[in-house]
Each structure stands twice: as C-alpha cells, then as structure tokens.
Scaffold this motif. Sequence first.
Motif, mmCIF file in Angstrom:
data_model
loop_
_atom_site.group_PDB
_atom_site.id
_atom_site.type_symbol
_atom_site.label_atom_id
_atom_site.label_comp_id
_atom_site.label_asym_id
_atom_site.label_seq_id
_atom_site.Cartn_x
_atom_site.Cartn_y
_atom_site.Cartn_z
ATOM 1 N N LYS A 1 0.939 -1.290 -0.038
ATOM 2 C CA LYS A 1 -0.030 -0.055 -0.033
ATOM 3 C C LYS A 1 0.858 1.091 0.043
ATOM 4 C CE LYS A 1 -4.051 -1.930 2.271
ATOM 5 N NZ LYS A 1 -4.912 -1.815 3.423
ATOM 6 N N LYS A 2 2.109 1.336 0.444
ATOM 7 C CA LYS A 2 2.888 2.432 0.937
ATOM 8 C C LYS A 2 3.876 2.435 -0.379
ATOM 9 C CE LYS A 2 2.670 2.292 5.682
ATOM 10 N NZ LYS A 2 3.419 2.229 7.061
ATOM 11 N N VAL A 3 4.399 1.675 -0.986
ATOM 12 C CA VAL A 3 5.390 1.723 -1.755
ATOM 13 C C VAL A 3 5.715 0.272 -2.703
ATOM 14 C CG1 VAL A 3 7.327 0.965 -0.193
ATOM 15 C CG2 VAL A 3 7.913 2.465 -2.220
ATOM 16 N N GLU A 4 6.451 0.538 -3.733
ATOM 17 C CA GLU A 4 7.041 -0.625 -4.673
ATOM 18 C C GLU A 4 8.241 -0.997 -3.850
ATOM 19 O OE1 GLU A 4 7.657 -1.930 -9.103
ATOM 20 O OE2 GLU A 4 6.488 -0.063 -8.656
ATOM 21 N N ASP A 5 8.238 -2.158 -3.342
ATOM 22 C CA ASP A 5 9.369 -2.589 -2.535
ATOM 23 C C ASP A 5 10.019 -3.909 -3.557
ATOM 24 O OD1 ASP A 5 8.986 -1.053 -0.543
ATOM 25 O OD2 ASP A 5 7.969 -2.598 0.811
ATOM 26 N N ILE A 6 10.799 -3.439 -4.430
ATOM 27 C CA ILE A 6 11.417 -4.516 -5.232
ATOM 28 C C ILE A 6 12.545 -5.765 -4.662
ATOM 29 C CG2 ILE A 6 12.979 -4.876 -7.204
ATOM 30 C CD1 ILE A 6 11.861 -2.168 -8.374
ATOM 31 N N TRP A 7 13.402 -4.753 -3.754
ATOM 32 C CA TRP A 7 14.462 -5.595 -3.122
ATOM 33 C C TRP A 7 14.025 -6.649 -1.948
ATOM 34 C CZ3 TRP A 7 18.311 -6.707 -5.725
ATOM 35 C CH2 TRP A 7 18.739 -5.637 -6.741
ATOM 36 N N PRO A 8 12.886 -6.178 -1.216
ATOM 37 C CA PRO A 8 12.363 -7.177 -0.101
ATOM 38 C C PRO A 8 11.810 -8.356 -0.837
ATOM 39 C CG PRO A 8 11.847 -4.906 0.469
ATOM 40 C CD PRO A 8 12.535 -4.666 -1.109
ATOM 41 N N ALA A 9 11.013 -7.845 -2.095
ATOM 42 C CA ALA A 9 10.273 -9.005 -2.841
ATOM 43 C C ALA A 9 11.159 -10.060 -3.401
ATOM 44 C CB ALA A 9 9.423 -8.243 -3.930
ATOM 45 N N LYS A 10 12.401 -9.444 -3.790
ATOM 46 C CA LYS A 10 13.491 -10.472 -4.426
ATOM 47 C C LYS A 10 14.019 -11.017 -3.374
ATOM 48 C CE LYS A 10 14.825 -7.650 -8.319
ATOM 49 N NZ LYS A 10 14.652 -8.621 -9.445
ATOM 50 N N ARG A 11 14.102 -10.620 -2.276
ATOM 51 C CA ARG A 11 14.842 -11.661 -1.128
ATOM 52 C C ARG A 11 13.937 -12.762 -0.721
ATOM 53 N NH1 ARG A 11 16.599 -6.365 1.027
ATOM 54 N NH2 ARG A 11 14.880 -6.149 2.216
ATOM 55 N N VAL A 12 12.647 -12.570 -0.794
ATOM 56 C CA VAL A 12 11.611 -13.615 -0.284
ATOM 57 C C VAL A 12 11.537 -14.609 -1.760
ATOM 58 C CG1 VAL A 12 9.433 -14.317 -0.424
ATOM 59 C CG2 VAL A 12 9.971 -12.263 0.779
ATOM 60 N N MET A 13 11.818 -14.185 -2.891
ATOM 61 C CA MET A 13 11.931 -15.068 -4.073
ATOM 62 C C MET A 13 13.163 -15.875 -4.160
ATOM 63 S SD MET A 13 8.825 -14.739 -5.426
ATOM 64 C CE MET A 13 9.449 -15.983 -6.701
ATOM 65 N N GLU A 14 14.253 -15.322 -3.602
ATOM 66 C CA GLU A 14 15.510 -15.970 -3.753
ATOM 67 C C GLU A 14 15.159 -17.351 -2.685
ATOM 68 O OE1 GLU A 14 18.462 -16.081 -5.057
ATOM 69 O OE2 GLU A 14 17.076 -14.588 -6.324
ATOM 70 N N ARG A 15 14.653 -17.057 -1.558
ATOM 71 C CA ARG A 15 14.195 -18.235 -0.915
ATOM 72 C C ARG A 15 13.381 -19.134 -1.310
ATOM 73 N NH1 ARG A 15 16.247 -14.249 1.417
ATOM 74 N NH2 ARG A 15 17.390 -14.052 3.239
ATOM 75 N N ILE A 16 12.418 -18.765 -2.098
ATOM 76 C CA ILE A 16 11.233 -19.695 -2.831
ATOM 77 C C ILE A 16 12.076 -20.597 -3.819
ATOM 78 C CG2 ILE A 16 9.284 -19.726 -4.151
ATOM 79 C CD1 ILE A 16 8.096 -17.529 -2.850
ATOM 80 N N LYS A 17 12.973 -19.818 -4.727
ATOM 81 C CA LYS A 17 13.677 -20.522 -5.536
ATOM 82 C C LYS A 17 14.863 -21.415 -5.005
ATOM 83 C CE LYS A 17 13.334 -16.693 -8.770
ATOM 84 N NZ LYS A 17 14.152 -15.624 -9.567
#
Length: 294
Positions: free
Chosen positions: A262-278
């Motif tokens: 809701k506040k901002v587009e958080d690209i790097w936090p999302a990438k950190r999560v995806m690295e763990r999923i991958k």
Amino acid sequence: MESIGEILNRRMDHQGNLDAIVQKTLKNSEVQAFISQNKMTREEIERSYSKFYEFVMAKEKFDLEQSHISYEPALIMNQGYADVSYQTTQELAKQQAHLNLLKRVQILGLPKALKKIDLYNPEDVQITNESQYQLIEAINRFIQSPKTEKGLYIYGDFGVGKSYMMAAMANELAHHEISTTVLHYPTFVSGLDFDNAKTWLNELKTAQVVVLDDIGAELNNSWLRDSILQVLLQARMQNNLPTFFTSNLTMKELEQHLAQTKKVEDIWPAKRVMERIKYLSREIHLEGVNRRHD
C-alpha cells in the motif's frame, strides 16, 4: 473389576459360593485349554484363580459387546502363574493406523475431503496431459527421496488440480511416516495478528513438510511479506526442510505481487523472498481444464 481375592475377603462365611465361582471359572474352555497347554500344576492353578476369574469376566464382556474398538483379553504365563494381557484387536490396530495417517496430514483452510485422495488410485488421480505426468513424476521423486529432492512451485490456472495433487502427495507421505501441513495461504495470513503469529510461525518453521497453497492470492503487505513469509522461508531454508507452493502466478509474477504494498513498491524485499522460494523449490507448470466447473 472385582478379583477373586476380593471376593474371598468379603465372603469368608460363604465358602460354597466361592467354590462355585472357582468351579465355574475353571470350566471355561479357554481356561482349560490354557492349563493343559502350559501343563500347570495344582499349585500354579490355585495361585491363578484370581487371574482366571479376571480373564473370564473380561472375555465375556468383550464377546458380549462384539468389541472392535477395545483390547481383547488373553491368558499368559507370568513367573509360575497365569496372568491377563490385554492385546490390541486387529480392527483396533487398523483404526489406530488410519488415525495415525490422518494425524500426519494437516489440512488448513481447505476441504477436509482432500485427506481421502489416493495418489495411486486412478479413480482419484487421472493423468490426461503431459504436464500432469511430469508433476506426478516430480512428486514420486520427492516421495522416494524426501531428504534430497527439492520442493515444487506449481503454478497454473484456476481449478487445474494444484491443491488436489499436493493433498494427494501429503496423504502418500503419511504412509511413509512423514507429516505434511497443507495450508491455504490467503486464509492463513488473513487470520494472523501480532498475538498469534509467533505461535504459528514456530509450528510451521519445524514442520516436516509444508505446502503453502495459493500463494499470491493474498492481500500483500510489508508485514506479511517480511515478518511472516520471509522469516518462515528463511528458517526452512536454513534447516533444509521441504517446502512446496501452489499459485496462479509464475515465480516472476509472484515477485511483482510481493513488491506491491500500500505504501511503496518494494522491489528488493520481494526479491529476497523469491530467492528463498527458488532455493526451496523448482518451478513446474500444471495445465488442464477447470475441474471446479465440472
């Protein structure tokens, strides 16, 4: 249950009644067979009166109730006299085994009927296209080597059987004494708050196998992404615990979803999560018709 010894103390002035009870007990065919089989001496028989009586009473009750959910009494020798052992009936053993299987599969936020799916029953799991065959093969590889195989990130359209196949896998893993928690991720996170989040996280961090179903369909926010999902995935990654995902989104699309708050587009936090999923899973596409419209 009153023992023959207790009857003795209570009926010392009624020896005739006691003798009748003893004689009736000794006439029991199973008691007679036990005495003969074990070549019991008169002294051993006399020391066993109370246990013979206990057995006869327990057996009569067992036979009367046609008990298939209890323990069946059996006579055994115990250091020179008869004793009673209560053994699990075959039916109860089957029920206990079935209950143990059910306990190894937790279905949260999804239909409980999913616990009945048999992965290897062609009536339950039908293979009609190549992607379904590849998914079955991947699931089989995991079942055969759960300590070395990665989890799966299964994506596809609505109703093609992603959750269904994960439940089928969980049910089969139960036969291998592996517990699985399958949770509908949007339902799960909608019920989280600052009070219960730690409890749930601690449980999911250490579960043998976890399936996060329908990830990407939740209302995303930075707290859920960074304090719940990332923390959970980090713990499972560090402990090399199998983790599966289902989604309508590809991994790339999920990253975009996780970046939107809701506040901002958080690209790097999302990438950190995806690295763990991958790290925890490999992407596989499941195709098929929408079964929910059948």
